[in-house]
Design an enzyme around this catalytic site. Sequence first.
Site, PDB file in Angstrom:
ATOM      1  N   HIS A 284      56.885  69.985 -55.201  1.00 55.45           N
ATOM      2  CA  HIS A 284      55.894  69.438 -54.260  1.00 55.45           C
ATOM      3  C   HIS A 284      55.357  70.570 -53.383  1.00 55.45           C
ATOM      4  O   HIS A 284      54.800  71.522 -53.906  1.00 55.45           O
ATOM      5  CB  HIS A 284      56.563  68.310 -53.477  1.00 55.45           C
ATOM      6  CG  HIS A 284      55.643  67.441 -52.674  1.00 55.45           C
ATOM      7  ND1 HIS A 284      54.278  67.434 -52.782  1.00 55.45           N
ATOM      8  CD2 HIS A 284      55.925  66.509 -51.714  1.00 55.45           C
ATOM      9  CE1 HIS A 284      53.771  66.548 -51.948  1.00 55.45           C
ATOM     10  NE2 HIS A 284      54.740  65.976 -51.274  1.00 55.45           N
ATOM     11  N   HIS A 323      49.725  68.089 -62.353  1.00 55.72           N
ATOM     12  CA  HIS A 323      49.665  67.148 -61.227  1.00 55.72           C
ATOM     13  C   HIS A 323      49.851  65.741 -61.758  1.00 55.72           C
ATOM     14  O   HIS A 323      49.400  65.420 -62.852  1.00 55.72           O
ATOM     15  CB  HIS A 323      48.299  67.253 -60.529  1.00 55.72           C
ATOM     16  CG  HIS A 323      48.311  66.716 -59.147  1.00 55.72           C
ATOM     17  ND1 HIS A 323      48.198  65.374 -58.880  1.00 55.72           N
ATOM     18  CD2 HIS A 323      48.466  67.328 -57.957  1.00 55.72           C
ATOM     19  CE1 HIS A 323      48.252  65.178 -57.579  1.00 55.72           C
ATOM     20  NE2 HIS A 323      48.424  66.344 -56.990  1.00 55.72           N
ATOM     21  N   ASP A 379      48.393  74.337 -55.075  1.00 53.87           N
ATOM     22  CA  ASP A 379      49.362  75.387 -54.730  1.00 53.87           C
ATOM     23  C   ASP A 379      49.172  76.685 -55.493  1.00 53.87           C
ATOM     24  O   ASP A 379      49.830  77.679 -55.200  1.00 53.87           O
ATOM     25  CB  ASP A 379      50.776  74.854 -54.980  1.00 53.87           C
ATOM     26  CG  ASP A 379      51.123  73.759 -53.999  1.00 53.87           C
ATOM     27  OD1 ASP A 379      51.417  72.631 -54.439  1.00 53.87           O
ATOM     28  OD2 ASP A 379      51.044  74.015 -52.784  1.00 53.87           O
TER      29      ASP A 379
HETATM   30  C1  SDX Z   1      51.692  68.973 -54.920  1.00 51.39           C
HETATM   31  O1  SDX Z   1      51.310  64.126 -55.607  1.00 51.39           O
HETATM   32  C2  SDX Z   1      50.547  64.913 -54.897  1.00 51.39           C
HETATM   33  O2  SDX Z   1      49.457  64.527 -54.518  1.00 51.39           O
HETATM   34  C3  SDX Z   1      51.148  66.270 -54.560  1.00 51.39           C
HETATM   35  C4  SDX Z   1      50.200  67.259 -53.889  1.00 51.39           C
HETATM   36  C5  SDX Z   1      49.803  66.809 -52.511  1.00 51.39           C
HETATM   37  O3  SDX Z   1      48.763  67.228 -52.045  1.00 51.39           O
HETATM   38  O4  SDX Z   1      50.627  66.100 -51.861  1.00 51.39           O
HETATM   39  O5  SDX Z   1      49.034  67.414 -54.686  1.00 51.39           O
HETATM   40  C6  SDX Z   1      50.876  68.604 -53.743  1.00 51.39           C
HETATM   41  O6  SDX Z   1      52.863  68.681 -54.946  1.00 51.39           O
HETATM   42  C7  SDX Z   1      51.016  69.653 -56.084  1.00 51.39           C
HETATM   43  C8  SDX Z   1      51.995  69.886 -57.274  1.00 51.39           C
HETATM   44  C9  SDX Z   1      52.763  71.178 -56.961  1.00 51.39           C
HETATM   45  N1  SDX Z   1      53.846  71.343 -57.961  1.00 51.39           N
HETATM   46  C10 SDX Z   1      53.784  72.296 -58.897  1.00 51.39           C
HETATM   47  O7  SDX Z   1      52.827  73.056 -59.065  1.00 51.39           O
HETATM   48  C11 SDX Z   1      55.051  72.415 -59.736  1.00 51.39           C
HETATM   49  C12 SDX Z   1      54.683  72.554 -61.206  1.00 51.39           C
HETATM   50  N2  SDX Z   1      54.101  71.271 -61.681  1.00 51.39           N
HETATM   51  C13 SDX Z   1      54.963  70.264 -62.106  1.00 51.39           C
HETATM   52  O8  SDX Z   1      56.310  70.404 -62.097  1.00 51.39           O
HETATM   53  C14 SDX Z   1      54.355  68.939 -62.506  1.00 51.39           C
HETATM   54  O9  SDX Z   1      53.131  69.178 -63.055  1.00 51.39           O
HETATM   55  C15 SDX Z   1      54.238  67.942 -61.385  1.00 51.39           C
HETATM   56  C16 SDX Z   1      55.554  67.744 -60.717  1.00 51.39           C
HETATM   57  C17 SDX Z   1      53.241  68.395 -60.384  1.00 51.39           C
HETATM   58  C18 SDX Z   1      53.787  66.629 -61.983  1.00 51.39           C
HETATM   59  O10 SDX Z   1      54.775  66.232 -62.808  1.00 51.39           O
HETATM   60  P1  SDX Z   1      54.649  64.850 -63.618  1.00 51.39           P
HETATM   61  O11 SDX Z   1      53.423  64.115 -63.285  1.00 51.39           O
HETATM   62  O12 SDX Z   1      55.942  64.138 -63.460  1.00 51.39           O
HETATM   63  O13 SDX Z   1      54.430  65.352 -65.053  1.00 51.39           O
HETATM   64  P2  SDX Z   1      55.594  65.663 -66.055  1.00 51.39           P
HETATM   65  O14 SDX Z   1      56.636  66.496 -65.367  1.00 51.39           O
HETATM   66  O15 SDX Z   1      56.009  64.371 -66.673  1.00 51.39           O
HETATM   67  O16 SDX Z   1      54.850  66.592 -67.102  1.00 51.39           O
HETATM   68  C19 SDX Z   1      54.135  66.039 -68.188  1.00 51.39           C
HETATM   69  C20 SDX Z   1      54.263  67.097 -69.273  1.00 51.39           C
HETATM   70  C21 SDX Z   1      55.719  67.478 -69.583  1.00 51.39           C
HETATM   71  O17 SDX Z   1      55.716  68.000 -70.897  1.00 51.39           O
HETATM   72  P3  SDX Z   1      56.415  67.106 -72.060  1.00 51.39           P
HETATM   73  O18 SDX Z   1      57.758  66.651 -71.524  1.00 51.39           O
HETATM   74  O19 SDX Z   1      55.447  65.943 -72.261  1.00 51.39           O
HETATM   75  O20 SDX Z   1      56.505  68.022 -73.240  1.00 51.39           O
HETATM   76  O21 SDX Z   1      53.660  68.318 -68.830  1.00 51.39           O
HETATM   77  C22 SDX Z   1      54.656  69.341 -68.710  1.00 51.39           C
HETATM   78  C23 SDX Z   1      56.008  68.632 -68.687  1.00 51.39           C
HETATM   79  O22 SDX Z   1      57.013  69.488 -69.192  1.00 51.39           O
HETATM   80  N3  SDX Z   1      54.390  70.035 -67.479  1.00 51.39           N
HETATM   81  C24 SDX Z   1      54.442  71.341 -67.336  1.00 51.39           C
HETATM   82  C25 SDX Z   1      54.050  71.583 -66.018  1.00 51.39           C
HETATM   83  N4  SDX Z   1      53.788  70.428 -65.408  1.00 51.39           N
HETATM   84  C26 SDX Z   1      54.009  69.467 -66.308  1.00 51.39           C
HETATM   85  N5  SDX Z   1      54.789  72.319 -68.200  1.00 51.39           N
HETATM   86  C27 SDX Z   1      54.718  73.575 -67.698  1.00 51.39           C
HETATM   87  N6  SDX Z   1      54.332  73.897 -66.452  1.00 51.39           N
HETATM   88  C28 SDX Z   1      54.001  72.918 -65.584  1.00 51.39           C
HETATM   89  N7  SDX Z   1      53.615  73.238 -64.355  1.00 51.39           N
END
Ligand code: SDX
Length: 445
Positions: A284, A323, A379
């Site tokens: 997050h 996201h 971010d």
């Molecule tokens: C913020 O919710 C909000 O509004 C948050 C925010 C706000 O203003 O409050 O926007 C701020 O938190 C932005 C997000 C910051 N976090 C990151 O940058 C961390 C990296 N990103 C993630 O870990 C991920 O993308 C999330 C947590 C942001 C979202 O995760 P989800 O929606 O639960 O998606 P998921 O983990 O189920 O991913 C779906 C697929 C998966 O692959 P498969 O299992 O289908 O093979 O996408 C992949 C994940 O492995 N994936 C990534 C990835 N993000 C998702 N693979 C590599 N790198 C990534 N960053």
Amino acid sequence: MSEETQAGDGQAGSVATAKDTLSVTDNRTGKTYEVDITDGTVRAMDFRQMKVDEDDFGLMTYDPAFTNTASTRSAITYIDGDKGILEYRGYPIEQLAEQSTYLEVAYLLVHGELPTQAQLDQWAHDITIHTFVHENVKEFMGGFRHDAHPMGMLLGSVGALSTFYPDANEIKDPENRAIQTIRLIAKMPTLAAFAYRHTMGMPYVYPDNDLEYPGNFLNMMYKMTELKYEPDPRLERALDILFILHADHEQNCSTNAVRSVGSSQVDPYSAVAAGVAALYGPLHGGANEAVLRMLRRIEVKDRIPGFIEGVKSGDERLMGFGHRVYKNYDPRAKIIKQAADDVFEVTGVNPLLEIALELEKIALEDDYFVSRKLYPNVDFYSGLIYEALGLPVAMFPVMFAIPRTSGWVAQWLELVTDSEQKIARPRQIYTGDRTRDYVAIGSRS
Ligand code: SDX
């Protein structure tokens, strides 16, 4: 409300007219139910009536991490993840970032309308005169280790503020809610700056009421021996834009934490402390810190292909990408990228920018990311600006918490005045053992 109807027996009945209902047939009993569809949702409680017998608790909905569950009605922030749209109270983020200020946006989020000049002047005055914190805050701030993470310090000090304003738990009193709203927005930069100065082993700098909100924060962070700190207007404006972009984002993880804790009718300082705790996490608000550590670890462009392979193999995560809602470019990331250029005019280009741009270019062309709709989020670039401003990486999530306080408070105000809300208490699917007899310790294997 839904109603049980006799299961159709397949006979031609009256021609079905399009209704905002769901017809659900429980194949365990053959019963059919009509469930109302309102605002694109069905009420989970409408499924409770679906039972196999009288002893049956009834159906629940199961949605770990709330991936498809609306927890509230809200008029604060609108997001369209597929189109990359973000609006605060209906105003597009692009227009607010270009034409507004953070304090004006905070007013908009809290009050629902853009302020008149008189309202904005009063709002700015009220916040300016509440930027000081009780002197005792310095005592427990000083109790943290020299290398304490500033987000942990912020978490502790925001929660502690509730003890300085014991009347803050009078949450049904509109005037009380109003003054606590002002105090939280006003004091967050002060607590953040105190945490930073503590980690640097430097004396605290008190607020300067002659400065605007972002400039005063820079003053409390960077003032040295000069009599009067004078913020660079270009850095001040870039920070104001970053604060605007981070102010709210509907029901994200930390806002959900604020609402859930706030639903117990605790004071807003304790509820916001829960938001700080959630934002601390690397998935997050901690992602901006994780992005910089990732870019530093990659260090040179030649290492990017190997890193991308690591992401695909699951050994790495491309922090700052992806996201839960945005399946398109995060509109905030675009604006931050523009703001970075303004900052680099003053500070010089951050050498890690080249790594970030190349990483983005490669990721946006790679099917692994394209197929998963992974784009840069808020971010990905913000950390480059914070580093250019001389902030240590550990301060990056703190920079997120400062402006998100106005969003958290706006959401908390909406929660406590929403007659439909009550204490948040989810159900569970129990998977453990049942009704086992106690075994004396000597008889246990
Ligand atoms: C913020 O919710 C909000 O509004 C948050 C925010 C706000 O203003 O409050 O926007 C701020 O938190 C932005 C997000 C910051 N976090 C990151 O940058 C961390 C990296 N990103 C993630 O870990 C991920 O993308 C999330 C947590 C942001 C979202 O995760 P989800 O929606 O639960 O998606 P998921 O983990 O189920 O991913 C779906 C697929 C998966 O692959 P498969 O299992 O289908 O093979 O996408 C992949 C994940 O492995 N994936 C990534 C990835 N993000 C998702 N693979 C590599 N790198 C990534 N960053």
